[in-house]
Design a protein around this motif. Structure first.
Motif, PDB file in Angstrom:
ATOM      1  N   ARG A  47       0.841  -1.208   0.000  1.00 28.68           N
ATOM      2  CA  ARG A  47       0.000   0.000   0.000  1.00 28.68           C
ATOM      3  C   ARG A  47       0.869   1.249   0.000  1.00 28.68           C
ATOM      4  N   ILE A  48       1.915   1.262   0.817  1.00 20.57           N
ATOM      5  CA  ILE A  48       2.810   2.416   0.883  1.00 20.57           C
ATOM      6  C   ILE A  48       3.521   2.609  -0.459  1.00 20.57           C
ATOM      7  N   ALA A  49       3.999   1.524  -1.058  1.00 17.40           N
ATOM      8  CA  ALA A  49       4.666   1.615  -2.359  1.00 17.40           C
ATOM      9  C   ALA A  49       3.721   2.183  -3.401  1.00 17.40           C
ATOM     10  N   PHE A  50       2.455   1.742  -3.383  1.00 18.05           N
ATOM     11  CA  PHE A  50       1.468   2.251  -4.335  1.00 18.05           C
ATOM     12  C   PHE A  50       1.222   3.733  -4.111  1.00 18.05           C
ATOM     13  N   GLU A  85       6.086   3.884 -10.200  1.00 16.25           N
ATOM     14  CA  GLU A  85       4.786   4.561 -10.208  1.00 16.25           C
ATOM     15  C   GLU A  85       3.627   3.588 -10.065  1.00 16.25           C
ATOM     16  N   ALA A  86       3.794   2.367 -10.539  1.00 19.27           N
ATOM     17  CA  ALA A  86       2.732   1.356 -10.456  1.00 19.27           C
ATOM     18  C   ALA A  86       2.704   0.674  -9.091  1.00 19.27           C
ATOM     19  N   GLY A  87       3.660   1.012  -8.227  1.00 19.03           N
ATOM     20  CA  GLY A  87       3.715   0.379  -6.917  1.00 19.03           C
ATOM     21  C   GLY A  87       4.340  -0.992  -6.965  1.00 19.03           C
ATOM     22  N   GLY A  88       5.070  -1.274  -8.046  1.00 15.06           N
ATOM     23  CA  GLY A  88       5.649  -2.587  -8.231  1.00 15.06           C
ATOM     24  C   GLY A  88       6.950  -2.829  -7.490  1.00 15.06           C
ATOM     25  N   THR A  89       7.503  -1.789  -6.886  1.00 19.66           N
ATOM     26  CA  THR A  89       8.740  -1.955  -6.125  1.00 19.66           C
ATOM     27  C   THR A  89       8.633  -1.171  -4.827  1.00 19.66           C
ATOM     28  N   VAL A  90       9.348  -1.632  -3.839  1.00 22.06           N
ATOM     29  CA  VAL A  90       9.470  -0.878  -2.590  1.00 22.06           C
ATOM     30  C   VAL A  90      10.836  -0.216  -2.667  1.00 22.06           C
ATOM     31  N   PRO A  91      10.866   1.098  -2.914  1.00 27.57           N
ATOM     32  CA  PRO A  91      12.127   1.782  -3.180  1.00 27.57           C
ATOM     33  C   PRO A  91      12.952   2.032  -1.917  1.00 27.57           C
ATOM     34  N   THR A  92      14.240   2.202  -2.131  1.00 24.37           N
ATOM     35  CA  THR A  92      15.113   2.601  -1.035  1.00 24.37           C
ATOM     36  C   THR A  92      14.966   4.109  -0.825  1.00 24.37           C
TER      37      THR A  92
END
Length: 118
Positions: A47-50, A85-92
């Motif tokens: 949810r946060i990544a999205f 942008e699609a929430g497909g990764t949890v960025p550093t």
């Protein structure tokens, strides 16, 4: 026997099977899945990544930039920006800083009280 007869036989067998199967309601399946160990945490991270991706996309669009332009300004590739942008990764944090800096924005991190479930 016509060539379509075996196909019709299979089709009606599939139709009978699909009518007799009970499919669980989506809401109950969701609650069951979230009860699995670690599932709630994984859902919260997704949810946060999205939300981060959505926020970045809105800022990029407000500047009339393409993903490729944003990627170039951040030193990334367009597919990396699209995935983010699609929430497909949890960025550093470093990636978030690069994306924010490219947009002329400030990365702000904070802790907040949990939302009420009312």
């Amino acid at each position: 026997m016509p060539a379509t007869a075996p196909f019709r036989s299979q089709l009606s067998k599939m139709e009978r099977t699909s009518r007799s199967c009970s499919v669980p309601r989506t809401a109950s399946v969701g609650h069951e899945l979230l009860a699995e160990p670690g599932a709630a945490e994984a859902y919260a991270a997704a949810r946060i990544a999205f939300e981060l991706g959505r926020s970045t996309r809105e800022m990029r669009k407000a500047r009339n930039w393409t993903q490729a332009q944003h990627a170039a300004a951040a030193g990334m590739t367009q597919p990396e920006v699209a995935r983010f942008e699609a929430g497909g990764t949890v960025p550093t944090i470093a990636v978030l800083e690069r994306l924010a800096r490219a947009l002329g924005a400030e990365l702000v991190g904070r802790f907040a009280e949990p939302r009420s479930s009312d």
